[in-house]
Motif scaffolding. Sequence first.
Motif, PDB file in Angstrom:
ATOM      1  N   ALA A 118       1.962  -1.792  -1.988  1.00 40.92           N
ATOM      2  CA  ALA A 118       0.792  -1.750  -2.857  1.00 40.92           C
ATOM      3  C   ALA A 118       0.557  -3.102  -3.521  1.00 40.92           C
ATOM      4  CB  ALA A 118       0.973  -0.661  -3.918  1.00 40.92           C
ATOM      5  N   ARG A 165      -0.711  -5.633  -0.937  1.00 43.45           N
ATOM      6  CA  ARG A 165      -2.105  -5.324  -0.575  1.00 43.45           C
ATOM      7  C   ARG A 165      -3.064  -5.704  -1.691  1.00 43.45           C
ATOM      8  NH1 ARG A 165      -2.432   0.678   1.392  1.00 43.45           N
ATOM      9  NH2 ARG A 165      -4.637   0.133   1.330  1.00 43.45           N
ATOM     10  N   ALA A 166      -2.673  -5.448  -2.939  1.00 42.59           N
ATOM     11  CA  ALA A 166      -3.532  -5.777  -4.081  1.00 42.59           C
ATOM     12  C   ALA A 166      -3.711  -7.287  -4.223  1.00 42.59           C
ATOM     13  CB  ALA A 166      -2.957  -5.180  -5.362  1.00 42.59           C
ATOM     14  N   THR A 219      -7.914  -1.138  -2.372  1.00 41.98           N
ATOM     15  CA  THR A 219      -7.176  -1.563  -3.565  1.00 41.98           C
ATOM     16  C   THR A 219      -8.161  -1.944  -4.666  1.00 41.98           C
ATOM     17  OG1 THR A 219      -7.068  -3.925  -3.022  1.00 41.98           O
ATOM     18  CG2 THR A 219      -5.330  -2.526  -2.135  1.00 41.98           C
ATOM     19  N   THR A 276      -7.912  -3.712  -8.751  1.00 40.42           N
ATOM     20  CA  THR A 276      -7.075  -4.266  -9.813  1.00 40.42           C
ATOM     21  C   THR A 276      -7.936  -4.494 -11.041  1.00 40.42           C
ATOM     22  OG1 THR A 276      -5.679  -5.378  -8.179  1.00 40.42           O
ATOM     23  CG2 THR A 276      -5.487  -6.129 -10.446  1.00 40.42           C
ATOM     24  N   VAL A 314      -4.046   1.744  -5.431  1.00 39.21           N
ATOM     25  CA  VAL A 314      -4.017   1.563  -3.983  1.00 39.21           C
ATOM     26  C   VAL A 314      -4.090   2.927  -3.302  1.00 39.21           C
ATOM     27  CG1 VAL A 314      -2.666   0.694  -2.028  1.00 39.21           C
ATOM     28  CG2 VAL A 314      -2.687  -0.574  -4.183  1.00 39.21           C
TER      29      VAL A 314
END
Length: 132
Positions: free
Chosen positions: A68, A71-72, A79, A81, A92
């Motif tokens: 996660a 990927r973020a 995703t 943020t 995610v």
Amino acid sequence: EFLHFGLLRETGRSEFTSPAGLRYTRGSEEGHRLDHLARHLEDQPDRPGRHGVFRGDMHQVLLWLDEAYNRAIKGDRGTKTRVEDGRSGIEVTFDTPIGFIGGRDGARQSHPDSIRLRMVVDGDRVITAFPF
């Protein structure tokens, strides 16, 4: 070498770092962030509201958190943020269930599967993470 849960290496006094660079340190009501994460490994049926519960063991959870986080950072599809009070809230979506919704609300809904993870980090330090 990664010792803790076969994955983390000790990088300081009560501090552990994952392959992705996430740091797990002291803090939280439980005394250590890893102990706080462990609370999300089993349902708390009497807990009011919703309680995200991971499927799998701590090793699997740490792998999901690294995935996660990576990927973020890359801004992958699925995703999100959000920065709040200097901390990042990372959400995610996974392709398969990583857990289920427990607690009283989860029980009322027959413990639905969850494919989404919410993680709060302060820089590279994990504050909390759970399925939602």
